[in-house]
Write an enzyme that holds these catalytic residues in place. Structure first.
Site, PDB file in Angstrom:
ATOM      1  N   CYS A 187     -61.690 -38.502  -9.191  1.00  0.00           N
ATOM      2  CA  CYS A 187     -60.496 -38.219  -8.704  1.00  0.00           C
ATOM      3  C   CYS A 187     -60.200 -37.001  -8.122  1.00  0.00           C
ATOM      4  O   CYS A 187     -59.294 -36.825  -7.105  1.00  0.00           O
ATOM      5  CB  CYS A 187     -59.791 -36.838 -10.941  1.00  0.00           C
ATOM      6  SG  CYS A 187     -60.085 -38.548 -12.100  1.00  0.00           S
TER       7      CYS A 187
ATOM      8  N   GLU B 146     -62.059 -28.129  -4.070  1.00  0.00           N
ATOM      9  CA  GLU B 146     -61.988 -29.184  -3.839  1.00  0.00           C
ATOM     10  C   GLU B 146     -63.191 -29.503  -3.111  1.00  0.00           C
ATOM     11  O   GLU B 146     -63.433 -30.244  -2.506  1.00  0.00           O
ATOM     12  CB  GLU B 146     -61.085 -29.973  -3.728  1.00  0.00           C
ATOM     13  CG  GLU B 146     -60.081 -30.149  -4.724  1.00  0.00           C
ATOM     14  CD  GLU B 146     -58.616 -31.021  -5.055  1.00  0.00           C
ATOM     15  OE1 GLU B 146     -58.490 -31.678  -4.030  1.00  0.00           O
ATOM     16  OE2 GLU B 146     -57.670 -30.028  -5.586  1.00  0.00           O
ATOM     17  N   GLY B 147     -64.193 -29.311  -2.796  1.00  0.00           N
ATOM     18  CA  GLY B 147     -64.923 -29.198  -1.987  1.00  0.00           C
ATOM     19  C   GLY B 147     -65.375 -28.125  -1.155  1.00  0.00           C
ATOM     20  O   GLY B 147     -64.310 -27.908  -0.205  1.00  0.00           O
ATOM     21  N   THR B 148     -66.091 -26.793  -0.795  1.00  0.00           N
ATOM     22  CA  THR B 148     -65.523 -26.269  -0.342  1.00  0.00           C
ATOM     23  C   THR B 148     -66.855 -26.716   1.387  1.00  0.00           C
ATOM     24  O   THR B 148     -67.116 -28.320   1.418  1.00  0.00           O
ATOM     25  CB  THR B 148     -67.447 -24.870   0.164  1.00  0.00           C
ATOM     26  OG1 THR B 148     -68.773 -25.727  -0.160  1.00  0.00           O
ATOM     27  CG2 THR B 148     -67.094 -23.606  -1.752  1.00  0.00           C
TER      28      THR B 148
END
Length: 398
Positions: free
Chosen positions: A252, A377-379
């Protein structure tokens, strides 16, 4: 082969210096222009006030309007969804974030996280129950993965669902959840005895609450919440049946990160356009500041990174439409485009001088919003390590 005479070439377009519009179909342009007009009419006249007040009033009405545009679950098929291409969904994200990151986040979480999870991993009964109303904006959804103590390492989540007879009992906390306080349904990921599973949770369930998070200096025109689950009892059919393990939520997230690749360029474009207009009208030392070499160098560099980023987004969209887009390539896009978007906003702020910090201009609002987009949603570090592992074959996460 000699170049054609300049008289036969199309004129140079400062708003599209690479001629990227030529890559779009008539339908692509129609989608883009429809979303741009909606954002100009419904968001831009009020967004500075919403941001200053730290609220997004009328969010349910906005969701219904976005549903009528076909922007919710836009790239999904069936169940009232528009079935648009990945490129068209990306163009919509760009136009929405050119208005404000909070509006694009509303759409991304609704369609690419909550709806996508049900569409991709849900039962037919779950799809029929939730997706048509969510596509219409009648029900807002949220996606519960991040926890107070576990963000980049979701495998260590503490939220737990245990079986109790024929039911599930859910306990835990989720943090930084967009749409949480206004959602009618939450997709919540939890540990179980069988591994990590996803649950479709009606937010009216006893024991479920979603207090709103305030005192934010970023994404202020967005509803951000904590999800609290204290002995939330769910029927057996609340679990998403088609996935077990982290590949569910991570799949997702890949879908949502793709929208960010485009959306971040919308924030960058709005800031660049504000700086360009300002440079052509603001006079110092007897002429517009756009006539000075240092300002032109800034504008040129901003334009190069902006349109390179849009070209990258379009390339990834074509790969997604062809079923060839890998998660590492999405990391490539998010890492590059969000970083460059922030730098464009910061450079635009220098061109506007003191006016750059005023909400009369969009630059500082976009810059502060992008600080959240850089992390969620992701560094940066996570996407660097995804690419590092892909390049070297060595896992540096642990």
């Amino acid at each position: 082969m000699s170049a054609p005479p300049s008289s036969t070439l199309p004129p140079f377009d400062p708003s599209d210096p690479l001629g990227l519009d030529d890559l779009l179909t008539d339908e692509d342009r129609a989608v883009r222009d429809t979303v741009r007009r909606w954002a100009a009419d419904r968001v831009l006249p009020q967004i500075a006030d919403w941001y200053e007040r730290g609220e997004l009033p009328g969010i349910r009405e906005l969701a219904r309007e976005l549903g009528s545009l076909g922007a919710l679950g836009m790239s999904l098929t069936g169940y009232g969804c528009a079935g648009a291409s990945a490129v068209q969904y990306g163009l919509a994200c760009l136009e929405l974030e050119a208005a404000d990151s909070g509006i694009r986040s509303l759409v991304s979480v609704q369609g690419s996280l909550a709806m996508y999870a049900i569409w991709r991993f849900g039962s037919e009964e779950q799809k029929q129950r939730w997706l048509p109303a969510m596509a219409a904006g009648e029900i807002i959804g949220c996606f519960g993965l991040t926890e107070p103590d576990h963000g980049s390492d979701p495998a260590a989540m503490r939220t737990y669902a245990k079986r109790d007879g024929g039911d599930w009992v859910l306990n835990g906390r989720k943090m930084w959840i967009t749409n949480g306080s206004v959602a009618g349904v939450a997709v919540v990921w939890a540990q179980t005895d069988d591994g990590i599973r996803g649950f479709v949770v009606p937010t009216g369930s006893p024991g479920f609450s979603a207090p709103e998070i305030t005192h934010k200096w970023s994404l202020r025109a967005s509803v951000t919440s904590e999800l609290v689950m204290d002995d939330v009892r769910l029927p057996a059919d609340a679990v998403l049946p088609e996935v077990t393990g982290l590949r569910g939520p991570l799949g997702c997230l890949s879908h949502a990160r793709y929208g960010i690749v485009w959306g971040s360029m919308g924030a960058a474009r709005a800031s660049f356009e504000a700086a360009l207009d300002y440079a052509k009208t603001r006079e110092q030392f007897g002429k517009p500041i756009g006539g000075f070499q240092l300002t032109q160098a800034k504008l040129a560099d901003m334009a190069v990174e902006l349109h390179k980023g849009i070209l990258l987004a379009h390339h990834l969209g074509q790969r997604m439409d062809a079923g060839r887009l890998r998660p590492e390539q999405i990391s490539f896009g998010k890492l590059n485009n969000v970083r460059e978007a922030i730098e464009i906003c910061r450079t635009a702020r220098t061109i506007l001088g003191a006016n750059g910090i005023s909400l009369e201009y969009p630059v500082m609002r976009h810059a502060t919003n992008l600080e959240s987009v850089l992390t969620y949603e992701g560094t940066v570090e996570m996407h660097q390590l995804v690419l590092g592992k892909a390049l070297t074959g060595l896992d540096a996460f642990r």
